[in-house]
Design an enzyme around this catalytic site. Structure first.
Site, short mmCIF file in Angstrom:
data_model
loop_
_atom_site.label_atom_id
_atom_site.label_comp_id
_atom_site.label_asym_id
_atom_site.label_seq_id
_atom_site.Cartn_x
_atom_site.Cartn_y
_atom_site.Cartn_z
N ARG A 204 -11.94 -3.88 6.64
CA ARG A 204 -10.37 -5.16 6.01
C ARG A 204 -9.20 -5.07 7.52
O ARG A 204 -9.24 -5.09 7.84
CB ARG A 204 -9.88 -3.69 5.30
CG ARG A 204 -8.78 -4.05 4.47
CD ARG A 204 -8.13 -2.78 3.45
NE ARG A 204 -8.55 -1.73 4.23
CZ ARG A 204 -8.62 -0.39 2.92
NH1 ARG A 204 -8.39 -0.43 2.22
NH2 ARG A 204 -8.90 0.89 3.28
N LYS B 190 -9.95 -0.54 -5.19
CA LYS B 190 -8.21 0.02 -5.71
C LYS B 190 -7.36 -0.56 -5.79
O LYS B 190 -6.73 -1.47 -6.73
CB LYS B 190 -8.18 1.10 -5.77
CG LYS B 190 -9.38 2.68 -5.71
CD LYS B 190 -8.20 3.59 -5.87
CE LYS B 190 -8.10 3.60 -4.25
NZ LYS B 190 -9.59 4.33 -3.11
N ARG C 298 -11.91 10.45 5.21
CA ARG C 298 -11.46 10.16 4.38
C ARG C 298 -12.52 10.19 3.22
O ARG C 298 -12.61 10.82 2.18
CB ARG C 298 -10.09 9.09 4.64
CG ARG C 298 -9.27 8.33 4.94
CD ARG C 298 -9.16 7.33 5.62
NE ARG C 298 -9.33 6.23 4.45
CZ ARG C 298 -8.83 4.99 4.49
NH1 ARG C 298 -9.01 4.13 5.61
NH2 ARG C 298 -8.33 4.43 3.33
N ARG D 267 -5.82 -1.10 9.49
CA ARG D 267 -5.26 -0.20 9.48
C ARG D 267 -5.61 0.62 10.74
O ARG D 267 -6.37 0.55 10.45
CB ARG D 267 -5.31 0.22 8.18
CG ARG D 267 -4.29 -0.63 6.85
CD ARG D 267 -4.28 0.27 5.55
NE ARG D 267 -4.98 1.93 5.17
CZ ARG D 267 -5.55 2.01 3.99
NH1 ARG D 267 -5.59 0.94 2.54
NH2 ARG D 267 -5.83 3.02 3.78
N ARG E 4 -4.62 12.43 -6.64
CA ARG E 4 -5.45 12.18 -5.70
C ARG E 4 -6.26 13.83 -5.79
O ARG E 4 -7.19 14.07 -5.04
CB ARG E 4 -4.91 12.51 -4.17
CG ARG E 4 -5.43 12.36 -2.56
CD ARG E 4 -6.02 10.19 -2.96
NE ARG E 4 -6.11 10.18 -2.36
CZ ARG E 4 -5.48 8.64 -1.65
NH1 ARG E 4 -4.60 7.92 -2.38
NH2 ARG E 4 -5.95 7.98 -0.40
P1 AP5 Z 1 -9.49 -2.46 -0.78
O1 AP5 Z 1 -8.52 -2.65 -2.24
O2 AP5 Z 1 -8.71 -1.90 -0.15
O3 AP5 Z 1 -9.11 -1.10 -1.10
P2 AP5 Z 1 -9.34 0.29 -1.90
O4 AP5 Z 1 -9.90 1.09 -2.35
O5 AP5 Z 1 -7.69 0.85 -2.23
O6 AP5 Z 1 -8.71 1.72 -0.58
P3 AP5 Z 1 -8.16 2.26 0.32
O7 AP5 Z 1 -9.02 2.33 2.08
O8 AP5 Z 1 -6.42 1.59 0.59
O9 AP5 Z 1 -8.05 3.86 -0.36
P4 AP5 Z 1 -7.60 4.71 0.12
O10 AP5 Z 1 -7.06 5.71 -1.50
O11 AP5 Z 1 -8.06 5.33 1.55
O12 AP5 Z 1 -6.44 5.03 0.51
P5 AP5 Z 1 -4.57 4.70 0.12
O13 AP5 Z 1 -3.91 3.47 1.06
O14 AP5 Z 1 -3.92 5.09 -1.35
O15 AP5 Z 1 -10.75 -2.54 -0.52
C1 AP5 Z 1 -11.45 -2.24 0.59
C2 AP5 Z 1 -12.13 -3.71 1.70
O16 AP5 Z 1 -13.24 -4.58 0.82
C3 AP5 Z 1 -11.27 -4.78 1.76
O17 AP5 Z 1 -11.64 -5.47 2.85
C4 AP5 Z 1 -11.43 -5.76 0.33
O18 AP5 Z 1 -11.23 -6.98 1.01
C5 AP5 Z 1 -12.98 -5.63 -0.17
N1 AP5 Z 1 -13.54 -5.14 -1.47
C6 AP5 Z 1 -12.10 -5.29 -2.00
N2 AP5 Z 1 -13.54 -5.43 -3.58
C7 AP5 Z 1 -14.26 -5.37 -3.42
C8 AP5 Z 1 -16.14 -6.54 -3.77
N3 AP5 Z 1 -15.70 -6.11 -5.21
N4 AP5 Z 1 -16.27 -7.04 -3.10
C9 AP5 Z 1 -16.48 -7.17 -1.85
N5 AP5 Z 1 -15.29 -6.53 -1.02
C10 AP5 Z 1 -14.02 -5.92 -1.82
O19 AP5 Z 1 -4.27 6.20 1.20
C11 AP5 Z 1 -4.00 6.61 2.71
C12 AP5 Z 1 -3.76 7.88 3.06
O20 AP5 Z 1 -2.65 8.10 2.24
C13 AP5 Z 1 -4.66 9.05 2.78
O21 AP5 Z 1 -5.56 9.27 3.25
C14 AP5 Z 1 -3.92 10.08 2.59
O22 AP5 Z 1 -3.30 10.92 4.08
C15 AP5 Z 1 -2.35 9.12 2.06
N6 AP5 Z 1 -2.25 9.52 0.43
C16 AP5 Z 1 -1.88 8.58 0.06
N7 AP5 Z 1 -1.67 8.94 -1.26
C17 AP5 Z 1 -1.59 10.33 -1.65
C18 AP5 Z 1 -1.67 10.97 -2.52
N8 AP5 Z 1 -1.23 10.69 -3.55
N9 AP5 Z 1 -1.78 12.77 -2.38
C19 AP5 Z 1 -1.95 12.41 -0.45
N10 AP5 Z 1 -1.87 11.90 0.11
C20 AP5 Z 1 -1.81 10.43 -0.28
#
Ligand code: AP5
Ligand code: ZN
Length: 216
Positions: A127, A13, A171, A160, A88
């Site tokens: 990552r 994402k 997660r 991270r 979420r």
């Molecule tokens: P990346 O693009 O970093 O993946 P992502 O989907 O953004 O993953 P996240 O782990 O950041 O998502 P998340 O939803 O768990 O975290 P968030 O920060 O929102 O890609 C991942 C890896 O793969 C990278 O190394 C990249 O280079 C590689 N890659 C990408 N595409 C690829 C491809 N096509 N081919 C090969 N490699 C590829 O949330 C974190 C925490 O915050 C949550 O756990 C929660 O505690 C809190 N939080 C956030 N939002 C909320 C909310 N709305 N409500 C409550 N809690 C929340």
């Protein structure tokens, strides 16, 4: 253009959001990034959010919703925005609908990135993120030119805290029980597009652009 990007942890994402926002010139609103910035600055919100994030749990809705609603009402979001990591759960989605409806606004597209669970763990454990500009890399799939150094700004890359295998597994469980029902929620509204997320980063991006432009 008002977009939401959905998908499990590690689906890509954040990687795609950066490219989409650059192409369409809209702000990237990532709740995860906002919480991480607050943790880095040791704010009260950061201290509270950290407790949940390090366990892979969701931060409570009351700490999350208003923050997003304030952000989407800022001037730079008038031309559109991309929400990444929000909503979420169904509660957050219903609140978002309420806020947008009250202002006669609506989400144009919900981009749902699909990736198999097994690959998600490899993606997240490998990552690496730039500590200065937040750019995302992967130790095998998306390497920086120089190991542990950001291509954009020469900043140092780090792992991270919530990218440890046990936390990622939790997660993914939290995603399956709380966030996955949103696929059905937006499908019923008719604005969901499914994107195969296991292909090369640039191909995934091309597929997203095609899908978004075809329904514009
Ligand atoms: P990346 O693009 O970093 O993946 P992502 O989907 O953004 O993953 P996240 O782990 O950041 O998502 P998340 O939803 O768990 O975290 P968030 O920060 O929102 O890609 C991942 C890896 O793969 C990278 O190394 C990249 O280079 C590689 N890659 C990408 N595409 C690829 C491809 N096509 N081919 C090969 N490699 C590829 O949330 C974190 C925490 O915050 C949550 O756990 C929660 O505690 C809190 N939080 C956030 N939002 C909320 C909310 N709305 N409500 C409550 N809690 C929340
Ligand atoms: Zn950088």
């Amino acid at each position: 253009m008002k977009l939401i990007i959905l998908g499990p942890p590690g689906a890509g994402k954040g990687t795609q959001a950066a490219k989409i926002c650059q192409k369409f010139d809209i702000p990237h609103i990532s709740t995860g990034d906002i919480f991480r910035a607050n943790i880095k600055n040791n704010t009260v919100l950061g201290q509270k959010a950290k407790e949940y994030m390090n366990k892979g749990e969701l931060v409570p809705d009351e700490l999350t919703c208003d923050l997003v609603f304030d952000r989407i009402m800022q001037d730079d979001a008038k031309k559109g925005f991309l929400l990444d990591g929000f909503p979420r759960n169904i509660f957050q989605a219903e609140k978002l609908d309420e806020v947008l409806e009250n202002r006669n606004l609506k989400i144009d597209n919900v981009i749902n990135i699909e990736v198999d669970d097994k690959l998600l763990i490899d993606r997240a454990t490998g990552r690496r993120v730039c500590k200065d500009c937040g750019a995302t890399y992967h130790i095998a799939f998306n390497k920086s030119k120089v190991e542990n150094v950001c291509d954009n700004c020469n900043g140092e890359l780090f792992q991270r805290d919530d990218d440890k295998e046990e936390t990622i597994k939790n997660r993914i469980e939290v995603y399956n029980s709380n966030t996955k029902p949103l696929i059905d929620y937006y499908n019923k509204k008719g604005n969901l597009v499914n994107i195969a997320g296991e292909k090369d980063i640039n191909i995934v991006f091309e597929d997203i652009v095609k899908a978004v432009e075809s329904v514009k």
